[in-house]
Motif scaffolding. Structure first.
Motif, PDB file in Angstrom:
ATOM      1  N   ASP A  82      68.396  73.394  62.611  1.00  0.00           N
ATOM      2  CA  ASP A  82      69.637  73.567  63.562  1.00  0.00           C
ATOM      3  C   ASP A  82      70.087  72.224  64.139  1.00  0.00           C
ATOM      4  N   GLU A  83      69.376  71.428  64.574  1.00  0.00           N
ATOM      5  CA  GLU A  83      69.621  70.160  64.953  1.00  0.00           C
ATOM      6  C   GLU A  83      70.099  69.134  64.274  1.00  0.00           C
ATOM      7  N   LEU A  84      69.685  69.302  62.902  1.00  0.00           N
ATOM      8  CA  LEU A  84      70.131  68.362  61.743  1.00  0.00           C
ATOM      9  C   LEU A  84      71.602  68.876  61.148  1.00  0.00           C
ATOM     10  N   ALA A  85      71.769  70.108  61.274  1.00  0.00           N
ATOM     11  CA  ALA A  85      73.038  70.553  60.742  1.00  0.00           C
ATOM     12  C   ALA A  85      74.161  69.753  60.766  1.00  0.00           C
ATOM     13  N   ASP A  86      74.992  69.770  59.918  1.00  0.00           N
ATOM     14  CA  ASP A  86      76.182  68.990  60.001  1.00  0.00           C
ATOM     15  C   ASP A  86      76.969  68.665  61.334  1.00  0.00           C
ATOM     16  N   PRO A  87      77.069  67.461  61.699  1.00  0.00           N
ATOM     17  CA  PRO A  87      77.648  67.225  63.144  1.00  0.00           C
ATOM     18  C   PRO A  87      79.052  67.731  63.010  1.00  0.00           C
ATOM     19  N   VAL A  88      79.457  68.510  64.079  1.00  0.00           N
ATOM     20  CA  VAL A  88      80.955  69.015  64.478  1.00  0.00           C
ATOM     21  C   VAL A  88      81.649  67.933  64.842  1.00  0.00           C
ATOM     22  N   GLY A  89      82.671  67.469  64.052  1.00  0.00           N
ATOM     23  CA  GLY A  89      83.653  66.415  64.246  1.00  0.00           C
ATOM     24  C   GLY A  89      83.147  65.092  64.140  1.00  0.00           C
ATOM     25  N   GLU A  90      82.134  65.046  63.485  1.00  0.00           N
ATOM     26  CA  GLU A  90      81.601  63.789  63.148  1.00  0.00           C
ATOM     27  C   GLU A  90      81.607  63.630  61.485  1.00  0.00           C
ATOM     28  N   GLY A  91      81.851  62.286  61.218  1.00  0.00           N
ATOM     29  CA  GLY A  91      81.838  61.870  59.696  1.00  0.00           C
ATOM     30  C   GLY A  91      80.707  61.673  59.234  1.00  0.00           C
ATOM     31  N   ASP A  92      79.769  60.996  59.957  1.00  0.00           N
ATOM     32  CA  ASP A  92      78.638  60.070  59.210  1.00  0.00           C
ATOM     33  C   ASP A  92      77.442  60.992  59.396  1.00  0.00           C
ATOM     34  N   ARG A  93      77.094  61.904  58.253  1.00  0.00           N
ATOM     35  CA  ARG A  93      75.974  62.832  58.266  1.00  0.00           C
ATOM     36  C   ARG A  93      74.665  61.788  58.194  1.00  0.00           C
ATOM     37  N   LEU A  94      74.838  61.042  57.522  1.00  0.00           N
ATOM     38  CA  LEU A  94      73.524  60.110  57.365  1.00  0.00           C
ATOM     39  C   LEU A  94      73.113  59.591  58.791  1.00  0.00           C
ATOM     40  N   ALA A  95      73.951  58.998  59.580  1.00  0.00           N
ATOM     41  CA  ALA A  95      73.509  58.365  60.899  1.00  0.00           C
ATOM     42  C   ALA A  95      73.113  59.575  61.664  1.00  0.00           C
ATOM     43  N   HIS A  96      73.713  60.658  61.651  1.00  0.00           N
ATOM     44  CA  HIS A  96      73.362  61.895  62.476  1.00  0.00           C
ATOM     45  C   HIS A  96      72.111  62.398  61.978  1.00  0.00           C
ATOM     46  N   VAL A  97      71.493  62.337  60.850  1.00  0.00           N
ATOM     47  CA  VAL A  97      70.319  62.975  60.364  1.00  0.00           C
ATOM     48  C   VAL A  97      69.120  61.986  60.926  1.00  0.00           C
ATOM     49  N   VAL A  98      69.488  60.706  60.715  1.00  0.00           N
ATOM     50  CA  VAL A  98      68.542  59.483  61.215  1.00  0.00           C
ATOM     51  C   VAL A  98      68.416  59.628  62.630  1.00  0.00           C
ATOM     52  N   HIS A  99      69.236  59.707  63.335  1.00  0.00           N
ATOM     53  CA  HIS A  99      69.249  59.564  64.866  1.00  0.00           C
ATOM     54  C   HIS A  99      68.595  60.973  65.323  1.00  0.00           C
ATOM     55  N   THR A 100      69.236  62.183  64.842  1.00  0.00           N
ATOM     56  CA  THR A 100      68.488  63.215  65.204  1.00  0.00           C
ATOM     57  C   THR A 100      66.972  63.597  65.061  1.00  0.00           C
TER      58      THR A 100
END
Length: 188
Positions: free
Chosen positions: A75-93
């Motif tokens: 759930d937390e790793l799911a694609d960020p809403v309104g964010e384009g950088d999936r990779l950075a989101h996955v790394v940080h999350t």
């Protein structure tokens, strides 16, 4: 007197109470403190009631904690809403999840279980969490095998960083540089 479950207790509610108690005990005292006897005392159920809900005992309870942990991570790793950088989101999350939920993270990645990874028998929450890694590293035209290998390497890298950070083996002053370097390694 032996604790017992109320006669009309819903089995799903009992299971939920058992799993919640296991997480609570693990978060405060570590997984070694999580025993069927301790859980029974913690929630006021008899040991046979725990075994009725979880015939595999402690191992099955920890497996349920693990599956729920992967569902929460997915759930937390799911694609960020309104964010384009999936990779950075996955790394940080991912790293934030490991730091915020240390006992849960330990159950997910270090408990011995019967759960098999990377097969058709892998429970859906585990596949969903891995799917976030896959989407983060996949690029147009990339072969499926290459994408899977890159996702596994990203996951392995983040797991190593999470464990080393948890044991205070990494310089906290280098965290942002470290995260930037990881992202740079996996940019397609």
């Amino acid at each position: 007197m032996t604790p017992s479950t109320p006669p009309r207790a819903d089995p799903a509610e009992r299971s939920r109470a058992i799993v919640d108690a296991a997480r609570r005990v693990a978060e405060t005292e570590g997984w070694s403190a999580v025993t069927v006897r301790r859980l029974a005392a913690e929630i006021g159920f008899s040991q046979p009631i725990l075994y009725r809900n979880f015939p595999g005992g402690r191992d099955e309870i920890v497996e349920q904690v693990m599956i729920e942990g992967f569902a929460a991570m997915a759930d937390e790793l799911a694609d960020p809403v309104g964010e384009g950088d999936r990779l950075a989101h996955v790394v940080h999350t991912y790293l934030a999840f490991a730091q915020t939920h240390p006992a849960l993270y330990e159950a997910m990645f270090e408990a011995r279980t019967r759960i098999v990874f990377a097969t058709v028998q892998t429970p859906e929450p585990l596949r969903a969490a891995f799917g976030a890694f896959l989407r983060a590293v996949s690029a147009a035209g990339m072969a499926e095998q290459e994408a899977v290998v890159r996702a596994e390497l990203l996951w392995s890298t983040l797991h190593g960083v999470a464990r080393l950070a948890a044991s205070e083996r990494l310089d906290p002053a280098l965290e942002q540089a470290r995260l930037g370097a990881i992202i740079a390694l996996f940019v397609s």
